[in-house]
Design an enzyme around this catalytic site. Structure first.
Site, PDB file in Angstrom:
ATOM      1  N   LYS A 114       0.830  -1.210   0.000  1.00 39.84           N
ATOM      2  CA  LYS A 114       0.000   0.000   0.000  1.00 39.84           C
ATOM      3  C   LYS A 114       0.865   1.261   0.000  1.00 39.84           C
ATOM      4  O   LYS A 114       0.521   2.250  -0.640  1.00 39.84           O
ATOM      5  CB  LYS A 114      -0.950   0.011   1.211  1.00 39.84           C
ATOM      6  CG  LYS A 114      -2.034  -1.049   1.155  1.00 39.84           C
ATOM      7  CD  LYS A 114      -3.145  -0.665   0.179  1.00 39.84           C
ATOM      8  CE  LYS A 114      -3.976  -1.846  -0.316  1.00 39.84           C
ATOM      9  NZ  LYS A 114      -4.569  -2.625   0.769  1.00 39.84           N
ATOM     10  N   LYS A 196      -5.495 -14.842 -11.932  1.00 41.20           N
ATOM     11  CA  LYS A 196      -6.799 -15.060 -11.314  1.00 41.20           C
ATOM     12  C   LYS A 196      -7.827 -14.054 -11.821  1.00 41.20           C
ATOM     13  O   LYS A 196      -7.485 -12.950 -12.200  1.00 41.20           O
ATOM     14  CB  LYS A 196      -6.690 -14.861  -9.786  1.00 41.20           C
ATOM     15  CG  LYS A 196      -6.048 -16.004  -9.061  1.00 41.20           C
ATOM     16  CD  LYS A 196      -6.384 -16.009  -7.575  1.00 41.20           C
ATOM     17  CE  LYS A 196      -6.182 -14.683  -6.881  1.00 41.20           C
ATOM     18  NZ  LYS A 196      -6.373 -14.739  -5.427  1.00 41.20           N
ATOM     19  N   LYS A 199     -11.174  -8.018  -9.894  1.00 42.50           N
ATOM     20  CA  LYS A 199     -11.890  -6.848 -10.396  1.00 42.50           C
ATOM     21  C   LYS A 199     -10.964  -5.730 -10.843  1.00 42.50           C
ATOM     22  O   LYS A 199     -11.328  -4.925 -11.667  1.00 42.50           O
ATOM     23  CB  LYS A 199     -12.917  -6.319  -9.406  1.00 42.50           C
ATOM     24  CG  LYS A 199     -12.551  -6.388  -7.967  1.00 42.50           C
ATOM     25  CD  LYS A 199     -13.774  -5.994  -7.149  1.00 42.50           C
ATOM     26  CE  LYS A 199     -13.664  -6.400  -5.711  1.00 42.50           C
ATOM     27  NZ  LYS A 199     -14.004  -7.747  -5.390  1.00 42.50           N
TER      28      LYS A 199
END
Ligand code: TRP
Length: 331
Positions: A114, A196, A199
C-alpha cells in the site's frame, strides 16, 4: 448440545462481486452456515484506509449484502452485519494497538504494498490495518477464519496479539486459526488467460454476478482460445482448462463430456463451446443477479437485516469487552 465453533470473516465492500469471489469465498460461507456459528460482516471501516471518500460507500455496502444473500447466505442463520455498526470493535482495537509493535506492522506485506501504491496517503490506519482486522476477529472470540492466502499474515498477527493479551492480562481469547477449504476450492482464472479473475485487472475478462445477459455473452465469446489441440488427449493450456472449469460449474454432464471428448479427439470448435457456455452461464447468473437487484431495492428489508445482524454481533462483542475490561482491571 455442543455449541458450534465461532467463525468470523470480513467482506470488502468493493461493489460488484465476480465469479472468482463466488467460488473462492461466498460459496464456502454458504456451506459453513449450518455447521458453525458464523459472523460475516462488511468491512466498511477498513476501506477508509484506502478510500477516505465515503460518498459511494453506503451503496457498495448494500450491494455486497444483497449479493451475499442472493448467493445463499441466510441472515437468519448467520450474523450478517456492517463493521461500523459494532462500536465495541473500536475499543478493542485501541487496546490491541498497545500490544502491536511499529516494527512488525511496518514489515507486513500488505502495508509495504500500500505504501508503494499510495505514497501520498500513508496514514496510521493503513499501518494498523492488521490490528483492526484482529479486533474484528477477537471481539467475537472466533476460533476459525476463512480467508485467502493474501490474508494469512494478518491472521498470524491476530494470533500474536491475542497471545500477548492473554499472557499480559488474563486468558480471554482463543487463538484464531485459518479455515482451510483445501482442494474443495475452485480456482477461476481471468478470461484473457492472465492470472486469477479479479476486479482490478481486465474488466472484460471478469464475469460479475451483476452482468447482464448480453455482457456475459460478449465476455465469454472474447475469452482466449487457440487453434485447438494437435494430438489426442493433449494437456489443456490454462485458459482452455478454465473454460472447462466454468462449464463444470454451469453446464450439464452430457454437454461437458461432449466437449471433453471433442477436445480429446482434436475436433473441438471453441466457438461452439463458448456459445454453449455463454448460455449456460447466463442461466446460472441471471437468478442471482435478479435476486440481488430485488434485495438491493428493498431498503426496508436491508435495514431489518443489518439491524438484526448488528444486534447479534454486538451481544457477543459486548460480552467479550466485559471480559477484556475485567482482565485489564478497568471495571
Ligand atoms: N482484510 C480482509 C480482506 O481484505 C477483510 C477483513 C477485514 C477480514 N476484517 C476481517 C477478513 C476479519 C477476515 C476476518 O479481504
Amino acid at each position: 448440545m455442543m455449541s458450534k465453533e465461532v467463525v468470523v470473516s470480513g467482506i470488502r465492500p468493493t461493489g460488484f462481486l465476480h465469479l472468482g469471489n463466488y467460488f473462492g469465498a461466498m460459496r464456502n460461507y454458504v456451506r459453513m452456515q449450518d455447521d458453525y456459528d458464523c459472523y460475516f460482516f462488511v468491512a466498511d471501516q477498513h476501506s477508509l484506509t484506502t478510500h477516505p471518500d465515503t460518498t459511494a460507500l453506503r451503496n457498495s455496502v448494500l450491494r455486497v449484502l444483497a449479493e451475499n444473500i442472493a448467493c445463499g447466505l441466510d441472515p437468519d442463520k448467520v450474523a450478517l452485519y456492517v463493521q461500523s455498526d459494532v462500536p465495541e470493535t473500536a475499543e478493542l482495537y485501541l487496546y490491541l494497538n498497545m500490544l502491536a509493535y511499529k516494527g512488525e506492522l511496518e514489515k507486513t506485506v500488505t502495508f509495504k504494498e500500500k505504501v508503494r501504491l499510495q505514497p501520498d496517503n500513508v496514514n496510521a490506519g493503513l499501518l494498523t490495518y492488521p490490528v483492526l482486522m484482529s479486533a474484528d476477529i477477537l471481539i467475537q472470540r472466533a476460533v476459525k477464519v476463512p480467508v485467502g492466502k493474501d490474508q494469512e499474515q494478518h491472521l498470524e498477527m491476530a494470533r500474536n496479539f491475542a497471545d500477548r493479551f492473554n499472557n499480559r492480562y488474563t486468558e480471554v481469547f482463543p487463538l484464531p486459526q485459518p479455515f482451510n477449504f483445501g482442494n474443495t476450492l475452485t480456482k477461476i482464472l481471468s478470461l484473457d488467460g492472465n492470472g486469477k479473475m479479479s476486479k482490478s485487472e481486465n474488466q472484460m475478462a471478469t464475469i460479475y454476478l451483476a452482468d447482464e445477459d448480453e455482457m456475459i455473452r460478449k465476455k465469454i465469446m472474447k475469452a482466449k482460445t487457440d487453434s485447438g489441440p494437435v494430438e489426442a488427449n493433449a494437456v489443456k493450456p490454462g485458459y482452455i482448462e478454465n473454460l472447462f472449469t466454468l462449464m463444470n460449474i454451469t453446464s450439464d454432464t452430457a454437454t461437458i463430456s461432449k466437449f471433453e471428448q471433442d477436445f480429446n479427439t482434436c475436433i473441438i470448435r471453441y466457438g461452439d463451446m463458448k456459445k454453449q457456455l455463454a448460455e449456460d452461464m447466463i442461466r446460472f447468473i441471471t437468478p442471482i443477479r435478479e435476486k440481488a437487484n430485488d434485495i438491493q431495492n428493498d431498503q426496508a428489508y436491508l435495514d431489518k437485516i443489518m439491524k438484526q445482524g448488528a444486534a447479534k454481533a454486538r451481544a457477543r462483542a459486548s460480552e467479550t469487552l466485559r471480559l477484556v475490561r475485567k482482565a485489564m482491571r478497568f471495571s
